[in-house]
Scaffold this motif. Structure first.
Motif, PDB file in Angstrom:
ATOM      1  N   GLY A 233       0.745  -1.300   0.032  1.00  9.81           N
ATOM      2  CA  GLY A 233       0.107   0.057  -0.033  1.00  9.81           C
ATOM      3  C   GLY A 233       0.842   1.108   0.024  1.00  9.81           C
ATOM      4  O   GLY A 233       2.210   1.311  -0.138  1.00  9.81           O
ATOM      5  N   PRO A 234       0.114   2.148   0.092  1.00  9.86           N
ATOM      6  CA  PRO A 234       0.939   3.656   0.134  1.00  9.86           C
ATOM      7  C   PRO A 234       1.886   4.029   1.318  1.00  9.86           C
ATOM      8  O   PRO A 234       1.522   3.373   2.526  1.00  9.86           O
ATOM      9  N   ILE A 235       2.844   4.600   0.989  1.00 13.56           N
ATOM     10  CA  ILE A 235       3.714   5.015   2.298  1.00 13.56           C
ATOM     11  C   ILE A 235       3.606   6.507   2.468  1.00 13.56           C
ATOM     12  O   ILE A 235       3.692   7.252   1.539  1.00 13.56           O
ATOM     13  N   GLU A 236       3.387   6.897   3.642  1.00 12.43           N
ATOM     14  CA  GLU A 236       2.853   8.116   3.947  1.00 12.43           C
ATOM     15  C   GLU A 236       4.419   8.862   4.764  1.00 12.43           C
ATOM     16  O   GLU A 236       4.857   7.953   5.423  1.00 12.43           O
ATOM     17  N   VAL A 237       4.521  10.152   4.842  1.00  9.46           N
ATOM     18  CA  VAL A 237       5.514  10.688   5.646  1.00  9.46           C
ATOM     19  C   VAL A 237       4.520  11.542   6.456  1.00  9.46           C
ATOM     20  O   VAL A 237       3.806  12.540   5.995  1.00  9.46           O
ATOM     21  N   GLU A 238       4.789  11.552   7.767  1.00 11.35           N
ATOM     22  CA  GLU A 238       3.850  12.375   8.978  1.00 11.35           C
ATOM     23  C   GLU A 238       4.938  13.188  10.008  1.00 11.35           C
ATOM     24  O   GLU A 238       5.414  12.361  10.586  1.00 11.35           O
ATOM     25  N   LEU A 239       5.195  14.351   9.546  1.00 12.15           N
ATOM     26  CA  LEU A 239       5.954  14.874  10.432  1.00 12.15           C
ATOM     27  C   LEU A 239       5.276  16.122  11.263  1.00 12.15           C
ATOM     28  O   LEU A 239       4.629  17.033  10.822  1.00 12.15           O
ATOM     29  N   PHE A 240       5.418  15.957  12.589  1.00  9.38           N
ATOM     30  CA  PHE A 240       5.143  17.326  13.461  1.00  9.38           C
ATOM     31  C   PHE A 240       6.278  17.989  13.786  1.00  9.38           C
ATOM     32  O   PHE A 240       7.056  17.301  14.697  1.00  9.38           O
ATOM     33  N   ASN A 241       6.523  19.139  13.292  1.00 15.45           N
ATOM     34  CA  ASN A 241       7.945  19.726  13.451  1.00 15.45           C
ATOM     35  C   ASN A 241       7.565  21.346  13.258  1.00 15.45           C
ATOM     36  O   ASN A 241       7.214  21.709  12.238  1.00 15.45           O
ATOM     37  N   GLU A 242       7.790  22.009  14.363  1.00 21.88           N
ATOM     38  CA  GLU A 242       7.684  23.371  14.349  1.00 21.88           C
ATOM     39  C   GLU A 242       8.496  24.052  13.570  1.00 21.88           C
ATOM     40  O   GLU A 242       8.316  24.950  12.587  1.00 21.88           O
ATOM     41  N   GLY A 243       9.874  23.423  13.232  1.00 19.06           N
ATOM     42  CA  GLY A 243      10.736  23.892  12.259  1.00 19.06           C
ATOM     43  C   GLY A 243      10.336  24.132  10.899  1.00 19.06           C
ATOM     44  O   GLY A 243      10.386  25.090  10.095  1.00 19.06           O
ATOM     45  N   LEU A 244       9.722  22.760  10.641  1.00 23.34           N
ATOM     46  CA  LEU A 244       9.180  22.771   9.259  1.00 23.34           C
ATOM     47  C   LEU A 244       8.093  23.554   8.917  1.00 23.34           C
ATOM     48  O   LEU A 244       7.545  24.169   7.917  1.00 23.34           O
ATOM     49  N   TRP A 245       7.083  23.687   9.945  1.00 20.68           N
ATOM     50  CA  TRP A 245       5.923  24.308   9.753  1.00 20.68           C
ATOM     51  C   TRP A 245       6.290  25.893   9.860  1.00 20.68           C
ATOM     52  O   TRP A 245       5.200  26.483   9.146  1.00 20.68           O
ATOM     53  N   ALA A 246       7.386  26.368  10.175  1.00 21.65           N
ATOM     54  CA  ALA A 246       7.501  27.653  10.160  1.00 21.65           C
ATOM     55  C   ALA A 246       8.205  28.062   8.862  1.00 21.65           C
ATOM     56  O   ALA A 246       8.553  29.487   8.566  1.00 21.65           O
ATOM     57  N   ARG A 247       8.454  27.013   7.883  1.00 19.95           N
ATOM     58  CA  ARG A 247       8.942  27.478   6.610  1.00 19.95           C
ATOM     59  C   ARG A 247       7.864  27.354   5.605  1.00 19.95           C
ATOM     60  O   ARG A 247       6.664  27.317   5.697  1.00 19.95           O
ATOM     61  N   ASP A 248       8.296  27.718   4.146  1.00 16.17           N
ATOM     62  CA  ASP A 248       7.412  27.594   3.117  1.00 16.17           C
ATOM     63  C   ASP A 248       6.901  26.407   2.960  1.00 16.17           C
ATOM     64  O   ASP A 248       7.512  25.248   2.773  1.00 16.17           O
ATOM     65  N   GLY A 249       5.577  26.148   3.027  1.00 18.57           N
ATOM     66  CA  GLY A 249       4.939  24.605   2.814  1.00 18.57           C
ATOM     67  C   GLY A 249       5.177  24.064   1.534  1.00 18.57           C
ATOM     68  O   GLY A 249       5.544  22.889   1.714  1.00 18.57           O
ATOM     69  N   ARG A 250       5.512  24.805   0.315  1.00 19.04           N
ATOM     70  CA  ARG A 250       5.684  24.123  -0.791  1.00 19.04           C
ATOM     71  C   ARG A 250       7.141  23.733  -0.955  1.00 19.04           C
ATOM     72  O   ARG A 250       7.470  22.596  -1.219  1.00 19.04           O
ATOM     73  N   GLU A 251       7.859  24.490  -0.426  1.00 22.60           N
ATOM     74  CA  GLU A 251       9.347  24.088  -0.132  1.00 22.60           C
ATOM     75  C   GLU A 251       9.456  22.843   0.782  1.00 22.60           C
ATOM     76  O   GLU A 251      10.450  22.043   0.223  1.00 22.60           O
TER      77      GLU A 251
END
Length: 266
Positions: A233-251
């Protein structure tokens, strides 16, 4: 959730542009945008909804709280069916206030599955128990290992209840590979999720999931475990990370796709 800073239309557009074929959705943004509107959005974009997250929190002892939890999980099953996904991921819930009884809490989860499993089957949805790292046992999830999750799931048909395999929560457990094989033999691996383990963990620990390749987890090895167990089946990436959330989402989404290719596929 990896790019929660993007609106659902922005997420769909970014996935299409990157060639990402599917997306695991969370209930809160779906409810805000509208379940039917979200279903149309992803359908029109040609995307598959791989899973819906999350149901669960089924450990309350009081009858009123239990009834409310069951009702919310039925709504989650309805939402999953409307979105066209066959998998609802469950975070089982922590200890009720004042309780120290892990076994009793797990039994209440099983009691809930006896009601929710047939309801999910009627709607073409499977329940996926996600074991969480033991540091979350008190407040979020009394199911800490894949063995514990399977012990619960195996009381019910595999097409009703299975498990979620998440590298962030299981990478430390040397029994996990044999339990993945156990789950695969019974057709109970309902989703496979990736996140890396980086230290030091942030204060509060919940948002400590590391970008793929930044931490201690051998992603190709884990992909090998689930594939050997028969998961396709599908493989998901699930990240809870304040640093990533502070960046441009498309990037962040583009970076995540690149890391997936580099650390999981190659």
């Amino acid at each position: 959730m990896t790019v929660r800073q993007l609106s659902l239309p922005e997420l769909a557009d970014a996935c299409v542009r990157l060639g990402v074929p599917g997306v695991g959705l969370w209930r809160e943004p779906v409810q805000s945008y509208g379940v039917e509107a979200t279903a149309k959005l992803v359908r029109d974009a040609g995307l598959t909804v791989t899973t819906l997250c999350r149901g669960g929190f089924l450990t309350a002892a009081g009858p009123g709280e239990r009834a409310a939890a069951l009702a919310d999980n039925r709504r989650a099953i309805d939402e999953a069916a409307a979105l066209g996904t066959d998998t609802l991921v469950l975070v089982s819930g922590g200890l009720p206030p004042g309780s120290k009884d892990l076994r009793a809490a797990r039994e209440r989860i099983a009691d809930a599955f006896a009601e929710l499993g047939p309801y999910a089957e009627e709607h073409g949805v499977r329940l996926a128990i996600e074991p969480l790292h033991p540091m979350f046992a008190s407040d979020r999830c009394v199911v800490s290992t894949l063995a514990q999750a399977l012990d619960l799931a195996e009381r019910f048909p595999a097409h009703q209840v299975g498990v979620a395999v998440d590298t962030y929560h299981l990478w430390w457990d040397d029994r996990a590979p044999e339990q993945i094989a156990r789950a695969g033999a019974a057709g109970r691996i309902h989703t496979f999720q990736l996140a890396d383990w980086t230290t030091p963990l942030p204060e509060g620990v919940l948002n400590g999931r590391g970008q793929i390749g930044d931490g201690s987890v051998d992603m190709r090895e884990w992909k090998g475990y689930v594939e050997a167990a028969g998961y396709t089946g599908p493989i998901e990436v699930e990240l809870f990370n304040e640093g990533l959330w502070a960046r441009d989402g498309r990037e962040v989404l583009a970076e995540t796709a690149q890391r997936f290719v580099a650390h999981v596929i190659r």
